[in-house]
Design a protein around this motif. Structure first.
Motif, PDB file in Angstrom:
ATOM      1  N   LYS A 154      21.102  56.698  36.220  1.00  0.00           N
ATOM      2  CA  LYS A 154      19.976  57.260  36.909  1.00  0.00           C
ATOM      3  C   LYS A 154      20.688  58.749  37.567  1.00  0.00           C
ATOM      4  N   ALA A 155      19.726  60.118  37.544  1.00  0.00           N
ATOM      5  CA  ALA A 155      20.065  61.013  38.313  1.00  0.00           C
ATOM      6  C   ALA A 155      19.828  61.072  39.427  1.00  0.00           C
ATOM      7  N   ARG A 156      20.770  61.343  40.467  1.00  0.00           N
ATOM      8  CA  ARG A 156      20.622  61.389  41.812  1.00  0.00           C
ATOM      9  C   ARG A 156      19.654  62.400  42.145  1.00  0.00           C
ATOM     10  N   GLU A 157      19.724  63.535  41.454  1.00  0.00           N
ATOM     11  CA  GLU A 157      18.722  64.648  41.393  1.00  0.00           C
ATOM     12  C   GLU A 157      18.294  64.966  40.333  1.00  0.00           C
ATOM     13  N   SER A 158      17.075  65.693  40.344  1.00  0.00           N
ATOM     14  CA  SER A 158      16.392  66.151  38.961  1.00  0.00           C
ATOM     15  C   SER A 158      17.163  67.465  38.442  1.00  0.00           C
ATOM     16  N   ILE A 181      31.825  77.681  45.677  1.00  0.00           N
ATOM     17  CA  ILE A 181      31.740  76.298  46.241  1.00  0.00           C
ATOM     18  C   ILE A 181      31.772  75.490  44.978  1.00  0.00           C
ATOM     19  N   ASN A 182      32.451  74.224  45.322  1.00  0.00           N
ATOM     20  CA  ASN A 182      32.190  73.226  44.285  1.00  0.00           C
ATOM     21  C   ASN A 182      31.019  72.245  44.682  1.00  0.00           C
ATOM     22  N   TYR A 183      29.983  72.418  43.873  1.00  0.00           N
ATOM     23  CA  TYR A 183      28.816  71.616  43.911  1.00  0.00           C
ATOM     24  C   TYR A 183      28.923  70.482  43.132  1.00  0.00           C
ATOM     25  N   CYS A 184      28.281  69.203  43.453  1.00  0.00           N
ATOM     26  CA  CYS A 184      28.684  68.156  42.566  1.00  0.00           C
ATOM     27  C   CYS A 184      27.110  67.270  42.754  1.00  0.00           C
ATOM     28  N   GLN A 185      26.991  66.476  41.419  1.00  0.00           N
ATOM     29  CA  GLN A 185      25.979  65.754  41.260  1.00  0.00           C
ATOM     30  C   GLN A 185      26.090  64.451  40.954  1.00  0.00           C
ATOM     31  N   GLU A 186      25.532  63.393  41.246  1.00  0.00           N
ATOM     32  CA  GLU A 186      25.780  61.774  40.890  1.00  0.00           C
ATOM     33  C   GLU A 186      24.840  61.288  40.040  1.00  0.00           C
ATOM     34  N   PHE A 187      25.303  60.615  38.928  1.00  0.00           N
ATOM     35  CA  PHE A 187      24.600  59.670  38.256  1.00  0.00           C
ATOM     36  C   PHE A 187      25.022  58.102  38.526  1.00  0.00           C
ATOM     37  N   PHE A 188      24.120  57.214  38.581  1.00  0.00           N
ATOM     38  CA  PHE A 188      24.292  55.967  39.005  1.00  0.00           C
ATOM     39  C   PHE A 188      23.582  54.686  38.539  1.00  0.00           C
ATOM     40  N   ASN A 189      24.076  53.447  38.787  1.00  0.00           N
ATOM     41  CA  ASN A 189      23.312  52.542  38.555  1.00  0.00           C
ATOM     42  C   ASN A 189      23.443  51.455  39.606  1.00  0.00           C
ATOM     43  N   ASP A 190      22.444  51.049  40.349  1.00  0.00           N
ATOM     44  CA  ASP A 190      22.544  50.268  41.554  1.00  0.00           C
ATOM     45  C   ASP A 190      22.523  48.969  41.504  1.00  0.00           C
ATOM     46  N   LEU A 391      27.358  51.315  40.855  1.00  0.00           N
ATOM     47  CA  LEU A 391      28.224  52.003  39.744  1.00  0.00           C
ATOM     48  C   LEU A 391      27.900  53.627  40.217  1.00  0.00           C
ATOM     49  N   SER A 392      29.021  54.371  39.980  1.00  0.00           N
ATOM     50  CA  SER A 392      28.690  55.903  40.478  1.00  0.00           C
ATOM     51  C   SER A 392      29.609  56.706  39.521  1.00  0.00           C
ATOM     52  N   LEU A 393      29.158  57.732  38.845  1.00  0.00           N
ATOM     53  CA  LEU A 393      29.657  58.782  37.986  1.00  0.00           C
ATOM     54  C   LEU A 393      29.059  60.156  38.862  1.00  0.00           C
ATOM     55  N   SER A 394      30.151  60.872  39.216  1.00  0.00           N
ATOM     56  CA  SER A 394      29.680  62.120  39.796  1.00  0.00           C
ATOM     57  C   SER A 394      30.424  63.323  39.109  1.00  0.00           C
ATOM     58  N   VAL A 395      29.630  64.414  38.956  1.00  0.00           N
ATOM     59  CA  VAL A 395      30.477  65.539  38.186  1.00  0.00           C
ATOM     60  C   VAL A 395      30.075  66.701  38.829  1.00  0.00           C
ATOM     61  N   GLY A 396      30.798  67.971  38.777  1.00  0.00           N
ATOM     62  CA  GLY A 396      30.562  69.074  39.640  1.00  0.00           C
ATOM     63  C   GLY A 396      31.148  70.485  38.768  1.00  0.00           C
ATOM     64  N   GLY A 397      31.101  71.500  39.341  1.00  0.00           N
ATOM     65  CA  GLY A 397      31.708  72.825  39.131  1.00  0.00           C
ATOM     66  C   GLY A 397      31.666  73.605  40.056  1.00  0.00           C
ATOM     67  N   ALA A 398      32.484  74.785  39.959  1.00  0.00           N
ATOM     68  CA  ALA A 398      32.532  75.745  40.886  1.00  0.00           C
ATOM     69  C   ALA A 398      31.425  76.775  40.588  1.00  0.00           C
ATOM     70  N   ILE A 399      30.784  76.922  41.614  1.00  0.00           N
ATOM     71  CA  ILE A 399      29.761  78.148  41.718  1.00  0.00           C
ATOM     72  C   ILE A 399      30.178  79.592  42.486  1.00  0.00           C
TER      73      ILE A 399
END
Length: 430
Positions: A154-158, A181-190, A391-399
């Motif tokens: 599930k995406a933590r944010e849309s 800035i390195n901004y990251c978002q999370e995908f998870f299963n709780d 379970l958490s999977l986060s990814v991000g990138g430089a803005i």
């Protein structure tokens, strides 16, 4: 020292042997499978298990690492959580903390296995007969290998929320608060039960990352496939190898070469990388001998199994008498996962991201008895709190000012895609 006839066979047994221990750390370089920068590897893989002493902390943590190492003068394996920045920069975060990892967690192992070529060296306080018995136990261990089951994240944010936040971050860049800035978002299963060692074994074969890691402690499991080194120390030599710039790969050789060269010449990615190189140079200069900070390789592009990456190598010579923990204290969190200037980037990360990063964008590695160390950057990784079944999977990138929000989102998905694919996850971007 033992000769290995079939190292891959032994490695597989070792991964599943981790079931037997609460504290276990396996660091795999996948050294024969990658075109990577020089000085990346000292060993093919390192494994440590069966804790003699442990250290976990959420306050005065850097000092506790120093005291712990001085007291026992032994190998230490473990992790630094990104949230260690709460102590170093005095920036406590009020964000949701679903993984609940400690700021630091280390253990002194009963056994350390160092593998290089066809030989393994085992360091232990046990006698040779006991060690032979251990090798036999590992070699004959039953591997309950299973096909990976489907997992929905599930995406933590849309996607819409992500795009809006990138525009808000660009506003801060435009008015001069930050450069990057390195901004990251999370995908998870709780609510999920998994077999972490089984997942690591399967995904490690497909990702073949140079800083792959499998870590167990009394709170979490890290299933990591990082391509990035945070920091290493060998005698007085310090090396940092930040990554900024990512491209997908293609099965078509001509298209793959095109993607490689496109990244190599990308003004945006070069700009991002150079900004972080400058930040790392500044961080290392605090503990370095005068004039010793050097950029050994700027914006080199290297190919991994699923992506091309732009990597720079920065080195320095540590001042005489400077304790190794000072290098960590003055450079953590790593610039590639924060931004520049670092202090403002850290504050804006807390403002915009939906949850605490925990071990994501922290580090896993080891410290030797003489104070040398090697630590990765925890990216491209699954983090599992087995008590909470989270379970958490986060990814991000430089803005940066040149960032296009949709392109940044697509880069995040490129980074997550190999793990999504392994679990047959189809991203619902609505």
């Amino acid at each position: 020292i033992f000769n290995l006839k079939e190292k891959d066979y032994f490695f597989r047994k070792l991964v599943f042997f981790s079931e037997e221990y609460e504290h276990f750390c396996l660091l795999d370089s996948n050294s024969s499978k990658n075109n990577v920068p020089e000085r990346y590897f000292e060993y093919d893989f390192i494994c440590a298990f069966d804790a003699i002493e442990t250290l976990s902390s959420n306050n005065n943590s850097i000092l506790k690492i120093k005291d712990f190492h001085s007291k026992f003068n032994d190998w230490m394996f473990g992790c630094l959580s990104y949230d260690l920045k709460d102590e170093i920069f005095n920036i406590p975060s009020n964000s949701n903390d679903n993984l609940n990892s400690d700021h630091i967690s280390f253990f002194i192992p009963k056994y350390v296995i160092l593998a290089k070529g066809s030989k393994i060296e085992i360091l232990t306080y046990e006698n040779k007969e006991s060690t032979k018995s251990l090798i036999n136990q590992i070699s004959t261990y039953y591997c309950n290998e299973q096909k990976l089951t489907d997992i929905t994240f599930k995406a933590r944010e849309s996607k819409q929320s992500y795009l809006q936040k990138i525009n808000k971050i660009k506003y801060h860049i435009k008015r001069g608060d930050i450069y990057e800035i390195n901004y990251c978002q999370e995908f998870f299963n709780d609510n999920i039960l998994i077999s972490p060692h089984n997942i690591f074994y399967h995904l490690n074969k497909s990702t073949q990352s140079p800083f792959a890691s499998f870590l167990k402690n009394n709170k979490i499991n890290l299933i990591g496939f990082s391509p990035e080194r945070y920091l290493s120390k060998n005698d007085l030599k310090i090396i940092s190898q930040p990554i900024k710039g990512t491209s997908g790969r293609s099965n078509d050789s001509d298209q793959d070469t095109f993607l490689f060269n496109k990244l190599l010449k990308s003004k945006k990615d070069i700009s991002e990388n150079i900004m972080i190189v400058d930040l790392v140079r500044n961080d290392l200069s605090v503990t370095a001998k005068s004039g010793s900070v050097n950029v050994d390789k700027l914006c080199g592009v290297y190919s991994f199994s699923n992506v091309h990456q732009m990597i720079s190598t920065i080195s320095s010579q540590l001042k005489n008498g400077m304790h190794f923990t000072e290098v960590i204290k003055t450079s953590f969190p790593m610039g590639s996962m924060t931004g520049a200037p670092k202090y403002m980037a850290l504050n804006l990360i807390d403002k915009f991201e939906e949850n605490k990063r925990s071990l994501y964008s922290g580090s896993v590695g080891y410290i030797t008895p003489n104070g040398d160390f090697d630590f990765n950057v925890v990216i491209r990784s699954l983090i599992y709190n087995y008590k909470r079944k989270y379970l958490s999977l986060s990814v991000g990138g430089a803005i940066t000012s040149k960032s296009i929000p949709l392109k940044e989102y697509e880069e995040c998905i490129i980074k997550a895609q190999p793990i999504f694919n392994a679990f047959n996850h189809v991203l619902d971007e609505e």
